[in-house]
Design an enzyme around this catalytic site. Structure first.
Site, mmCIF file in Angstrom:
data_model
loop_
_atom_site.group_PDB
_atom_site.id
_atom_site.type_symbol
_atom_site.label_atom_id
_atom_site.label_comp_id
_atom_site.label_asym_id
_atom_site.label_seq_id
_atom_site.Cartn_x
_atom_site.Cartn_y
_atom_site.Cartn_z
ATOM 1 N N GLU A 1 0.666 -0.120 0.677
ATOM 2 C CA GLU A 1 1.271 -1.459 0.719
ATOM 3 C C GLU A 1 2.343 -1.638 -0.364
ATOM 4 O O GLU A 1 2.555 -2.730 -0.890
ATOM 5 C CB GLU A 1 0.191 -2.537 0.617
ATOM 6 C CG GLU A 1 -0.803 -2.471 1.770
ATOM 7 C CD GLU A 1 -1.925 -3.495 1.673
ATOM 8 O OE1 GLU A 1 -1.805 -4.450 0.895
ATOM 9 O OE2 GLU A 1 -2.940 -3.310 2.376
ATOM 10 N N GLU B 1 -6.032 0.369 7.716
ATOM 11 C CA GLU B 1 -7.007 -0.696 7.494
ATOM 12 C C GLU B 1 -6.510 -1.937 8.234
ATOM 13 O O GLU B 1 -5.307 -2.139 8.388
ATOM 14 C CB GLU B 1 -7.211 -1.007 6.018
ATOM 15 C CG GLU B 1 -5.988 -1.513 5.285
ATOM 16 C CD GLU B 1 -6.292 -1.904 3.841
ATOM 17 O OE1 GLU B 1 -6.456 -3.114 3.575
ATOM 18 O OE2 GLU B 1 -6.359 -0.993 2.986
#
Length: 524
Positions: free
Chosen positions: A246, A352
């Site tokens: 991220e 995820e």
């Protein structure tokens, strides 16, 4: 007097935009605004359409974008959502040309929430598939299923002798191929030893999210990094090493310096390939948003084995273009950017993600919405994105950021049952080395065999959830189905040698018809 006559002539010829002179454009614009404010949307649209092409011709793209936004809003007022989408797409295009990036993103998001589409597929035996030569752990067809389950005490409570590698498959009814763990860079690698032992014993892989929580400067080619890599390499466990994920988001400490990020990712990849070798795949995994910074952080094909993405949906009515308190976004569509950007070069997966069953700000239960979005996602993913190679569910509730998250399966029986049903699909694989037996072929504007075929569809509309879909040929209903992926068996034998049009009609949760999409096929 001349100016007044020019305006009157302009109103009398609403589609002859070339006659609009620069001096009169804003006068017409003000007239259109007044009509829009009075709810006279058709008349307002006619005037906005006169002047939008003038701005385009003069390369005043910001003003052109504003006109198309107004036209789209008027069509929304008329409940002609397909026309609204067309004009909001133009708003996005022209605001992009005017370097108004955020306006362009917002316009495209708005258009996508009301966009109606249908893609039709036939089920078939899996072919050769895509393995990405030289890349580890890639199934030829199908997607490995995985989860982050360490925080779910229903399946993981070491004090009670419960471990997710054993209990999560019991709860979900299916063995999972891999589990996600987080590891703070600089911590003692021995903390992972028990997890590696249990993974090896259960025949599962691990995805290890390595996070440099003190910043990228702590990552060096030193004894710590090499010992860490050797410890992982000394096991038989397949490991997806996801370093500093991220990175495109401002919420992590390793955001903000793409050059340094790339340098450190390449360093970690180099060391692990030298010390761990065959059992480690390097994973580069941005968040789904913001998209405009993603590419600047890519370390390069030579250093990345798999591309992942964090993919979450939390109910948010603030972006509802219709202002009706609904979240009309598609969880599936959020995967589109990464898939199209990297799917031909690297195996891509959801590293995820999840759909929250609560609207956190209001503490409102949104289980029905979450169940539908989950069901649609897992059912449609194999059709729309057949090259996807893995999906990890984030089985946890928490308050790590400004929005409380509710993804824990054991805390919501309906969500758990939906997950069980979703991963039962044979496309989803329980072990590395498996291969799915089914695949799907899109048949929009293509040729199909004259036989009884299993058809499915990805149907997206402005309605946040759908209750049924009917298939019609020549006005006659040939099948009705009540859940994504809208699977049905259709007999195409009567149409052999013909070109036909198959209508896909979608109905909202109240049973109201919301869209009819038509697909042309040739039956041979």
């Amino acid at each position: 007097m001349v100016l007044i006559m020019a305006i009157l002539m302009l109103v009398a010829a609403p589609f002859q935009s070339e006659e609009v002179q620069a001096a009169s454009v804003w006068t017409v614009y003000k007239d259109a605004q007044k009509l829009e404010a009075r709810g006279k949307y058709k008349e307002a649209i006619a005037k906005y359409k006169q002047i939008a092409p003038v701005f385009v011709k003069d390369k005043e793209y910001g003003n052109a974008a504003q006109m198309y936004r107004r036209i789209g809003d008027c069509y929304k007022g008329l409940k002609q959502y397909d026309n609204a989408v067309v004009n909001w797409d133009l708003e996005a295009d022209y605001s992009g040309k005017a370097n108004q990036t955020q306006i362009s993103i917002a316009a495209k998001r708005k258009a996508n929430m009301l966009r109606s589409t249908a893609k039709l597929y036939v089920e078939q035996q899996a072919g050769q598939g895509t393995t990405y030569k030289g890349t580890k752990f890639v199934p030829a067809n199908g997607a490995l299923i995985g989860a982050y389950a360490e925080m779910d005490k229903k399946v993981n409570d070491p004090k009670q002798g419960k471990y997710f590698t054993k209990q999560f498959p019991v709860m979900t009814g299916k063995k999972h191929a891999a589990y996600l763990l987080y590891f703070n860079y600089g911590s003692d690698p021995v903390l992972l030893a028990k997890h590696l032992e249990r993974a090896e014993a259960s025949g599962t892989a691990l995805q290890i999210g390595v996070q440099p929580i003190h910043g990228l400067e702590q990552v060096k080619d030193d004894a710590y990094l090499r010992n860490f890599a050797r410890m992982i390499g000394d096991t038989e466990v397949p490991v997806f090493l996801r370093f500093a994920n991220e990175m495109n988001g401002g919420w992590v400490k390793w955001n903000g310096d793409p050059k340094k990020y790339i340098e450190k990712f390449r360093l970690v990849a180099k060391v692990f390939r030298e010390e761990a070798k065959d059992n480690v795949a390097m994973v580069w995994a941005p968040g789904a948003n913001p998209t405009y910074t993603i590419e600047s952080y890519y370390p390069g094909d030579a250093y990345v084995d798999w591309v992942g993405v964090s993919l979450y949906s939390i109910f948010d009515p603030s972006l509802d273009p219709l202002k009706q308190g609904e979240d009309r976004s598609s969880h599936l569509d959020k995967f589109d950017y990464i898939y199209k950007l990297y799917g031909d070069r690297k195996p891509v997966f959801i590293s995820e993600g999840g759909v929250s069953y609560m609207y956190p700000e209001k503490r409102q239960d949104k289980t029905s919405w979450a169940v539908y979005k989950m069901q649609e996602f897992y059912a449609s993913l194999p059709m729309v994105y057949p090259k996807v190679k893995g999906v990890f569910w984030f089985d946890s509730n928490g308050n790590a950021t400004e929005r409380i998250k509710y993804y824990m399966l054991s805390a919501n029986s309906r969500l758990l049952q939906a997950y069980k049903d979703a991963v039962a699909n044979p496309f989803y694989l329980s072990s590395i080395g498996e291969k799915a037996s089914v695949s799907y072929k899109q048949i929009n504007n293509s040729t199909i065999n004259a036989g009884k075929l299993k058809v499915s569809a990805y149907v997206k509309t402005w309605a946040p959830t759908l209750s049924k879909v009917t298939y019609k040929i020549g006005g006659l209903t040939v099948a009705t189905t009540s859940a994504p992926p809208w699977k049905a068996e259709v007999d195409f034998r009567p149409y052999k040698g013909k070109k036909i049009e198959l209508s896909i009609q979608a109905y909202d949760s109240s049973g109201k018809l919301v869209t009819t999409q038509k697909v042309k096929v040739t039956v041979k």
